[in-house]
Enzyme design. Structure first.
Site, short mmCIF file in Angstrom:
data_model
loop_
_atom_site.label_atom_id
_atom_site.label_comp_id
_atom_site.label_asym_id
_atom_site.label_seq_id
_atom_site.Cartn_x
_atom_site.Cartn_y
_atom_site.Cartn_z
N SER A 34 42.83 9.68 -17.48
CA SER A 34 43.37 8.31 -17.59
C SER A 34 42.35 7.25 -17.24
O SER A 34 41.81 7.24 -16.13
CB SER A 34 44.53 8.11 -16.60
OG SER A 34 45.70 8.54 -17.17
N HIS A 65 44.56 6.79 -22.85
CA HIS A 65 44.08 8.06 -23.42
C HIS A 65 43.95 7.87 -24.94
O HIS A 65 44.94 7.64 -25.62
CB HIS A 65 45.10 9.17 -23.20
CG HIS A 65 45.10 9.77 -21.83
ND1 HIS A 65 44.55 10.99 -21.55
CD2 HIS A 65 45.58 9.31 -20.66
CE1 HIS A 65 44.70 11.26 -20.27
NE2 HIS A 65 45.33 10.25 -19.70
N HIS A 87 49.90 16.14 -21.61
CA HIS A 87 50.45 16.64 -20.34
C HIS A 87 51.79 17.29 -20.60
O HIS A 87 52.50 16.93 -21.54
CB HIS A 87 50.66 15.49 -19.36
CG HIS A 87 49.47 14.59 -19.17
ND1 HIS A 87 49.11 13.64 -20.09
CD2 HIS A 87 48.57 14.51 -18.16
CE1 HIS A 87 48.02 13.02 -19.67
NE2 HIS A 87 47.67 13.52 -18.50
N TYR A 89 54.41 16.69 -18.90
CA TYR A 89 55.49 15.70 -18.74
C TYR A 89 55.77 14.92 -20.01
O TYR A 89 56.79 14.25 -20.13
CB TYR A 89 55.21 14.75 -17.56
CG TYR A 89 54.01 13.85 -17.71
CD1 TYR A 89 53.99 12.78 -18.61
CD2 TYR A 89 52.88 14.05 -16.93
CE1 TYR A 89 52.88 11.96 -18.76
CE2 TYR A 89 51.76 13.24 -17.06
CZ TYR A 89 51.77 12.20 -17.98
OH TYR A 89 50.67 11.40 -18.12
N GLU A 90 54.86 14.98 -21.00
CA GLU A 90 55.13 14.31 -22.27
C GLU A 90 56.10 15.12 -23.12
O GLU A 90 56.47 14.70 -24.22
CB GLU A 90 53.81 14.10 -23.03
CG GLU A 90 52.87 13.12 -22.36
CD GLU A 90 51.50 13.07 -23.03
OE1 GLU A 90 51.37 12.42 -24.07
OE2 GLU A 90 50.56 13.71 -22.51
N ALA A 117 42.61 11.01 -13.01
CA ALA A 117 42.94 9.97 -12.03
C ALA A 117 43.91 10.62 -11.05
O ALA A 117 44.75 11.43 -11.45
CB ALA A 117 43.62 8.81 -12.74
N MET A 215 48.76 14.72 -12.04
CA MET A 215 49.68 15.39 -12.97
C MET A 215 48.99 16.15 -14.11
O MET A 215 49.61 16.47 -15.11
CB MET A 215 50.62 14.35 -13.58
CG MET A 215 51.36 13.50 -12.56
SD MET A 215 52.22 12.15 -13.38
CE MET A 215 52.61 11.10 -11.97
N SER A 216 47.69 16.40 -13.95
CA SER A 216 46.99 17.08 -15.05
C SER A 216 46.13 18.21 -14.48
O SER A 216 46.41 18.72 -13.40
CB SER A 216 46.11 16.08 -15.80
OG SER A 216 45.05 15.64 -14.97
N ASN A 239 44.42 5.20 -6.51
CA ASN A 239 45.38 4.56 -5.58
C ASN A 239 45.54 5.50 -4.41
O ASN A 239 45.23 6.68 -4.52
CB ASN A 239 46.73 4.38 -6.29
CG ASN A 239 47.28 5.70 -6.82
OD1 ASN A 239 46.84 6.20 -7.87
ND2 ASN A 239 48.20 6.30 -6.09
N HIS A 251 51.01 2.30 -13.33
CA HIS A 251 49.97 2.89 -14.19
C HIS A 251 48.90 1.84 -14.53
O HIS A 251 47.72 2.17 -14.64
CB HIS A 251 50.61 3.47 -15.46
CG HIS A 251 49.65 4.22 -16.34
ND1 HIS A 251 48.93 5.31 -15.91
CD2 HIS A 251 49.28 4.02 -17.62
CE1 HIS A 251 48.16 5.74 -16.90
NE2 HIS A 251 48.36 4.97 -17.96
#
Ligand code: HPA
Length: 278
Positions: A34, A65, A87, A89-90, A117, A215-216, A239, A251
């Site tokens: 990201s 992306h 990902h 989650y998509e 990230a 998350m990746s 963050n 995001h």
């Protein structure tokens, strides 16, 4: 066709499509997370292959992306970059999430540097800082190798004792020194998303040994390690994870922080890719 045959056939078709577009397969690939896509814009003499064109590839739905392979030279060194990833989650299946790194492995790439990230859990980190992924904890509740083992890829019970290659870690540290700075290492806790964590979850992740959360990366690392690829990992702390500092996570803020780290990120990766080719 059973699941194994589908995976293998899809892979052959994706690999063939890319092979027909590029003249040589670089030794090293990088997966850009990201907001970290700018590295690919610096690649010269490039061939760009949008994922949407490649059989069995999916475009990415995440802002920041781009969704393309960029193959060419960075500072004279051949490299292939994945500008964006998909990902779980998509809504993709695990085997779909790892299809791009399996494609790279099957193409003959020897090293893959996974970048992402993440939210900093370790309080020694600051937003905008880059950290080497030393190891990961798979907290996604899933594994891309579930199902019949594909012997052609690797063993049923793959060793994960050096998922992130020590020599690559040394090269990244050396690249940081060349650029006049030290770089920290840390443990990446990989979660499913798409929600950011609750403060209670972040306290749990800290207790189990996570230094950063994202998350990746974890599914890709498992699948690429299974196929014998040497891995490196660089995480941009965009963050502090929920509850470590006051404020809400967005995001857009995360992409802004990734942008601030960009110049160092591009230089660090460029030097590391150079070391890997020497
Ligand atoms: N949590 C999970 N994933 C992330 C974060 C976070 O705080 N920041 C960037 N990706």
């Amino acid at each position: 066709m059973n699941q194994t045959d589908v995976i293998l056939n899809n892979l052959i078709e994706s690999v063939k499509y890319i092979q027909d577009k590029i003249s040589e397969v670089p030794k090293t690939a990088v997966v850009l997370g990201s907001g970290l896509g700018l590295f690919a814009d610096k690649i010269e003499d490039k061939v760009v292959i949008p994922y949407a064109e490649i059989p069995h590839f999916f475009g990415t739905t995440v802002k920041g992306h781009k969704g393309q392979f960029v193959c060419g030279k960075i500072d004279g060194t051949p490299v292939i970059a994945m500008q964006g990833r998909i990902h779980r989650y998509e809504g993709h299946e695990q085997y779909e999430v790892v299809h791009p790194v399996r494609t790279l492995a099957k193409l003959g790439v020897e090293n893959i540097i996974l970048t992402n990230a993440s939210g900093g859990i370790n309080e020694a980190y600051k937003p905008g800082e880059l950290v080497i992924i030393e190891d990961h904890i798979n907290l996604t509740g899933n594994n891309p190798l579930l199902g019949p083992n594909i012997e052609e890829f690797g063993p049923r019970f793959p060793d994960m004792s050096e998922t992130y290659n020590k020599e690559i870690i040394t090269f990244i540290k050396k690249a940081a020194k060349d650029l006049g700075t030290d770089i920290k290492t840390g443990i990446y806790a990989g979660v499913l998303g798409p929600t950011y964590e609750t403060p209670a979850e972040v306290r749990m992740l800290k207790t189990v040994g996570g230094d950063m959360v994202g998350m990746s990366t974890v599914p890709e690392a498992i699948a690429a390690n299974h196929m014998g690829v040497k891995l490196g990992g660089i995480s941009c702390i965009t963050n502090m994870a929920a509850g470590i500092e006051k404020g809400k996570l967005s995001h857009d803020d995360i992409k802004d922080q990734a942008n601030k780290a960009m110049e160092f990120f591009v230089n660090l990766l460029t030097k590391t890719v150079g070391y890997l080719n020497s």
